[in-house]
Enzyme design. Structure first.
Site, PDB file in Angstrom:
ATOM      1  N   GLU A  89       9.433 -23.961-142.121  1.00 55.17           N
ATOM      2  CA  GLU A  89       8.790 -23.111-141.109  1.00 55.17           C
ATOM      3  C   GLU A  89       9.772 -22.650-140.030  1.00 55.17           C
ATOM      4  O   GLU A  89      10.440 -23.478-139.395  1.00 55.17           O
ATOM      5  CB  GLU A  89       7.630 -23.882-140.465  1.00 55.17           C
ATOM      6  CG  GLU A  89       6.827 -23.025-139.516  1.00 55.17           C
ATOM      7  CD  GLU A  89       5.560 -23.729-139.020  1.00 55.17           C
ATOM      8  OE1 GLU A  89       4.986 -24.555-139.749  1.00 55.17           O
ATOM      9  OE2 GLU A  89       5.156 -23.435-137.885  1.00 55.17           O
ATOM     10  N   LYS A 266      -1.125 -30.859-135.522  1.00 57.76           N
ATOM     11  CA  LYS A 266      -0.263 -30.248-136.551  1.00 57.76           C
ATOM     12  C   LYS A 266       1.086 -29.858-135.930  1.00 57.76           C
ATOM     13  O   LYS A 266       2.143 -30.006-136.544  1.00 57.76           O
ATOM     14  CB  LYS A 266      -0.966 -29.039-137.164  1.00 57.76           C
ATOM     15  CG  LYS A 266      -0.332 -28.512-138.438  1.00 57.76           C
ATOM     16  CD  LYS A 266       0.736 -27.465-138.229  1.00 57.76           C
ATOM     17  CE  LYS A 266       1.279 -26.930-139.538  1.00 57.76           C
ATOM     18  NZ  LYS A 266       2.341 -25.937-139.371  1.00 57.76           N
ATOM     19  N   ASP A 282       8.471 -41.498-146.500  1.00 57.79           N
ATOM     20  CA  ASP A 282       7.179 -41.193-147.119  1.00 57.79           C
ATOM     21  C   ASP A 282       6.310 -40.413-146.109  1.00 57.79           C
ATOM     22  O   ASP A 282       5.609 -41.001-145.297  1.00 57.79           O
ATOM     23  CB  ASP A 282       6.521 -42.516-147.520  1.00 57.79           C
ATOM     24  CG  ASP A 282       5.215 -42.331-148.261  1.00 57.79           C
ATOM     25  OD1 ASP A 282       4.645 -41.218-148.206  1.00 57.79           O
ATOM     26  OD2 ASP A 282       4.756 -43.305-148.884  1.00 57.79           O
ATOM     27  N   HIS A 380       8.285 -16.652-133.307  1.00 54.24           N
ATOM     28  CA  HIS A 380       8.010 -16.915-134.709  1.00 54.24           C
ATOM     29  C   HIS A 380       8.351 -15.705-135.570  1.00 54.24           C
ATOM     30  O   HIS A 380       8.951 -15.815-136.613  1.00 54.24           O
ATOM     31  CB  HIS A 380       6.512 -17.187-134.806  1.00 54.24           C
ATOM     32  CG  HIS A 380       6.138 -18.098-135.910  1.00 54.24           C
ATOM     33  ND1 HIS A 380       6.366 -19.442-135.848  1.00 54.24           N
ATOM     34  CD2 HIS A 380       5.550 -17.858-137.090  1.00 54.24           C
ATOM     35  CE1 HIS A 380       5.926 -20.001-136.946  1.00 54.24           C
ATOM     36  NE2 HIS A 380       5.432 -19.053-137.721  1.00 54.24           N
TER      37      HIS A 380
HETATM   38  C1  MEV Z   1       2.262 -23.946-136.055  1.00 49.66           C
HETATM   39  O1  MEV Z   1       2.904 -24.492-137.171  1.00 49.66           O
HETATM   40  C2  MEV Z   1       1.937 -25.021-135.049  1.00 49.66           C
HETATM   41  C3  MEV Z   1       1.090 -24.562-133.860  1.00 49.66           C
HETATM   42  O2  MEV Z   1      -0.080 -23.937-134.332  1.00 49.66           O
HETATM   43  C4  MEV Z   1       0.763 -25.782-133.063  1.00 49.66           C
HETATM   44  C5  MEV Z   1      -0.225 -25.551-131.949  1.00 49.66           C
HETATM   45  O3  MEV Z   1      -1.026 -24.601-132.042  1.00 49.66           O
HETATM   46  O4  MEV Z   1      -0.206 -26.344-131.007  1.00 49.66           O
HETATM   47  C6  MEV Z   1       1.825 -23.546-133.023  1.00 49.66           C
END
Ligand code: MEV
Length: 429
Positions: A89, A266, A282, A380
């Site tokens: 990513e 995430k 792992d 991004h």
């Molecule tokens: C993207 O991989 C992760 C985000 O969505 C985390 C978040 O929203 O806090 C940018």
């Protein structure tokens, strides 16, 4: 019956595992209509050659690669780290490095980790009297310790071994059950092999003690005796008071809304998994443990926490289970993982866990800061646009840069536009 490519071939291949990697690949080529070029790419393994790969998993036909980026600027417990991160990513490595840079003037990250205690579970069913069974297990405690520790004399030699047992009782729709937890100090291993062997070995003793029948004997990935924590302070003068308020609003939503909280976590896992993967640890165990820990009180919660200190600076904290290994697994055999560990310079899994937790916090902070201010797409999209430029056919760095510039300028980042821009450029030159 036809396969995914419409050919009359079956996926039931007897003796597949007996073929060598080339023969397997030949078969896959036929089954999936791979071109010669695709076959060649699969054959072209990198530092992890096919022989080593075949020692790791079954039915190997190739290896895969991820970029490894280095996150810079990390100061953790007063020590400087350069951190290898493996992932696909864009923006993650840059974001971690940025957070770490902003955290440095306030001392960087302060991290700690528990002793490496893993939990092994032994399930016993058909228990007539739960209390009696529990009492009898506890009477055999010393014997259970001895038998378990004999499974792994090397672990014991390095200061590890069984530390305690716990007995948990369940009245279920399938009758009474007991689950015995073996708490094992696994030192610098992830611990699954040592713990699983111990669980299998002591299970007959527990059958004797309880009159029950053994069922599952397996490690728990909720490694909540092996937590790692990290904390950092971001200066209000660097961040701006308004940004701090916005970050706190973002955090508060994660506290209150599971949809947001999942994405919030995430973001932290973006950093955590990338270091876990670079060191060939792992990541499934880490993921399962992290999310289970996030939901430990029945409500799914953020792995991180944010608040203001007395001066109005932003404080961030993270806590999660991190079952990581430096010995006894792929980390020791995967040539790139070994180098990743060398770059990190960590001397124990506790130290590795402190680093990983800090990267998780850095990554989460970076996401919240970006979301609370300019949004994440700006940063991004520039990297994403590079991928799109390559998909559109750009080959040299100059071509990629020019295509990206134009697509970003036009706010049209897609492969067909990349192709058009490229064709235009090539015609002109
Ligand atoms: C993207 O991989 C992760 C985000 O969505 C985390 C978040 O929203 O806090 C940018």
């Amino acid at each position: 019956m036809v396969n995914g490519n419409g050919k009359p071939l079956k996926s039931k291949v007897s003796g597949f595992h007996e073929l060598n990697a080339d023969e397997k690949l030949e078969l896959i080529k036929k089954f999936s209509d791979l071109t010669d070029e695709e076959q060649e790419l699969l054959r072209k393994t990198g530092a992890l050659d096919i022989n080593k790969a075949e020692m790791m998993i079954e039915n190997v036909i190739g290896t895969t690669e991820y970029p490894i980026g280095i996150a810079t600027n990390f100061l953790i417990n007063g020590r400087d780290y350069l951190i290898p991160m493996a992932l696909e990513e864009p923006s993650v490595v840059a974001a971690s490095s940025y957070s770490a840079k902003l955290a440095r003037p306030m001392g960087g990250f302060v991290a700690d980790a528990d002793e490496p205690i893993m939990i092994g579970q032994i399930q016993l069913v058909g228990i007539k009297d739960l209390r009696e069974a529990k009492k009898n297990i506890l009477l055999k405690k010393e014997e259970i310790f001895d038998v378990a520790n004999k499974c792994d004399s090397i672990l014991v030699k390095f200061g590890g071994g069984v530390r305690d047992i716990e007995v948990r009782e369940f009245e279920t729709s399938r009758g009474n059950m007991i689950v015995v937890h073996l708490l094992v100090d696994v030192r610098d291993a992830m611990g699954a092999n040592a713990v699983n062997t111990m669980c299998e070995t002591v299970a007959p003793l527990l059958e004797e003690a309880t009159g029950g029948k053994k069922r599952l004997r397996i490690i728990s990935n909720l490694a909540d005796r092996r937590l790692a924590r990290s904390k950092a302070v971001w200066n209000k003068d660097d961040l701006g008071e308004e940004t701090i308020e916005k970050i706190l609003d973002a955090y508060e939503l994660a506290v209150n809304d599971q949809y947001r909280c999942t994405t919030h976590n995430k973001g932290a896992m973006n950093g955590i998994d990338a270091v876990v993967l670079a060191t060939a640890n792992d990541f499934r165990a880490v993921e399962a443990g992290a999310h289970s820990y996030a939901a430990r009180d029945g409500k799914y919660r953020p792995l991180t926490k944010y608040y203001k200190d007395e001066e109005g600076n932003l404080v961030g904290e993270i806590e999660l289970p991190l079952a990581l290994g430096l010995v006894g697994g792929a980390t020791k055999t995967h040539p790139i993982a070994k180098i990743a560990v060398k770059i990190l310079g960590v001397r124990s899994t506790k130290e590795l866990a402190q680093v990983v937790a800090s990267v998780g916090l850095a990554q989460n902070f970076a996401a919240l800061r970006a979301l609370a201010t300019e949004g994440i797409q700006k940063g991004h999209m520039r990297l994403h646009a590079r991928n799109i430029a390559v998909i559109g056919g750009a080959e040299t760095r100059e071509e990629i840069d020019a295509v990206v510039r134009k697509m970003v300028e036009e706010k049209a980042i897609n492969a067909s536009r990349a192709k058009e821009i490229l064709e235009g450029m090539r015609k002109r030159s």
